[in-house]
Scaffold this motif. Structure first.
Motif, PDB file in Angstrom:
ATOM      1  N   GLY A   9       0.813  -1.210   0.000  1.00  0.00           N
ATOM      2  CA  GLY A   9       0.000   0.000   0.000  1.00  0.00           C
ATOM      3  C   GLY A   9       0.848   1.262   0.000  1.00  0.00           C
ATOM      4  N   ALA A  10       1.942   1.254   0.768  1.00  0.00           N
ATOM      5  CA  ALA A  10       2.843   2.412   0.796  1.00  0.00           C
ATOM      6  C   ALA A  10       3.465   2.640  -0.575  1.00  0.00           C
ATOM      7  CB  ALA A  10       3.926   2.219   1.854  1.00  0.00           C
ATOM      8  N   THR A  12       2.116   1.768  -3.447  1.00  0.00           N
ATOM      9  CA  THR A  12       1.035   2.273  -4.293  1.00  0.00           C
ATOM     10  C   THR A  12       0.829   3.771  -4.066  1.00  0.00           C
ATOM     11  OG1 THR A  12      -0.075   0.122  -4.248  1.00  0.00           O
ATOM     12  CG2 THR A  12      -1.414   2.024  -4.890  1.00  0.00           C
ATOM     13  N   ARG A  13       0.777   4.183  -2.794  1.00  0.00           N
ATOM     14  CA  ARG A  13       0.604   5.602  -2.487  1.00  0.00           C
ATOM     15  C   ARG A  13       1.773   6.428  -3.007  1.00  0.00           C
ATOM     16  NH1 ARG A  13      -1.308   3.032   1.883  1.00  0.00           N
ATOM     17  NH2 ARG A  13       0.601   3.288   3.102  1.00  0.00           N
ATOM     18  N   SER A  14       2.970   5.920  -2.883  1.00  0.00           N
ATOM     19  CA  SER A  14       4.138   6.638  -3.385  1.00  0.00           C
ATOM     20  C   SER A  14       4.049   6.830  -4.898  1.00  0.00           C
ATOM     21  CB  SER A  14       5.419   5.884  -3.018  1.00  0.00           C
ATOM     22  OG  SER A  14       6.543   6.560  -3.515  1.00  0.00           O
ATOM     23  N   SER A  17       1.099   9.343  -5.582  1.00  0.00           N
ATOM     24  CA  SER A  17       1.430  10.707  -5.158  1.00  0.00           C
ATOM     25  C   SER A  17       2.494  11.320  -6.058  1.00  0.00           C
ATOM     26  CB  SER A  17       1.881  10.721  -3.701  1.00  0.00           C
ATOM     27  OG  SER A  17       0.783  10.419  -2.859  1.00  0.00           O
TER      28      SER A  17
END
Length: 189
Positions: A9-10, A12-14, A17
């Motif tokens: 998830g981290a 994916t967010r990176s 973003s």
């Protein structure tokens, strides 16, 4: 692997973003009206490093998502392989690619490639593209084409360029995620 889905998830967010930041940066420079756009230089300082670049080169770099997509694929694959090997209690040097560690993972869970999104052929495509990127290759060679064909994939022909779009990365990550979940690696919740 403890925390695989948190790390997934981290990542994916990176990726997302970074895409947002790139789109905002591109929009910022495109909205400004310069008469000398081709000769204009910008200078940025990051930490102690100064970075001068022509505006047209800067905007051109923003238009190329290939590096971001390559990094996302390589890191996603690394997470998937590490999680599978941890579940199987194997060392990375004892397996020979996604078709090997993925097959072992599925057998350990009483499942098969038909249960995985796009099956073995799709997984091998992900592994081949990842390997080509890691080894600095920009097109499919005969060795990797043979590997793809052996898995039943018709995704590439000899010397096809590796073009990593956002859509392709979404597909590749979905295949990896499917392999892990079908193989019993943690929960996505």
């Amino acid at each position: 692997m403890s925390g695989i889905w948190d790390r997934w998830g981290a990542l994916t967010r990176s990726m997302m973003s970074t895409r947002v930041a790139i789109a905002r940066e591109r929009a910022f420079w495109e909205q400004l009206d310069f008469t000398n756009r081709s000769t204009l230089k910008i200078k940025a300082t990051v930490g102690e490093t100064r970075y001068p670049i022509r505006l047209v080169d800067h905007v051109g770099a923003l238009d190329d998502e290939g590096t971001l997509m390559s990094a996302t694929l390589v890191l996603s694959y690394a997470l998937a392989e590490a999680a599978a090997l941890e579940r199987l209690d194997l060392e990375s040097r004892s397996v020979a690619g996604i078709e090997d560690w993925g097959g072992r993972l599925l057998r350990a869970s009483g499942r098969e490639w038909l249960d995985v999104t796009d099956g073995r052929a799709g997984a091998v495509e992900v592994g081949v593209v990842r390997n080509l990127i890691v080894h600095g290759q920009v097109a499919v060679d005969q060795k990797n084409l043979t590997r793809l064909e052996s898995a039943g994939s018709e995704a590439f022909r000899l010397r096809d360029a590796i073009d990593l779009t956002y859509e392709r990365i979404v597909t590749y990550r979905a295949r990896l995620r499917s392999l892990l979940t079908v193989g019993g690696v943690g929960s996505q919740d």
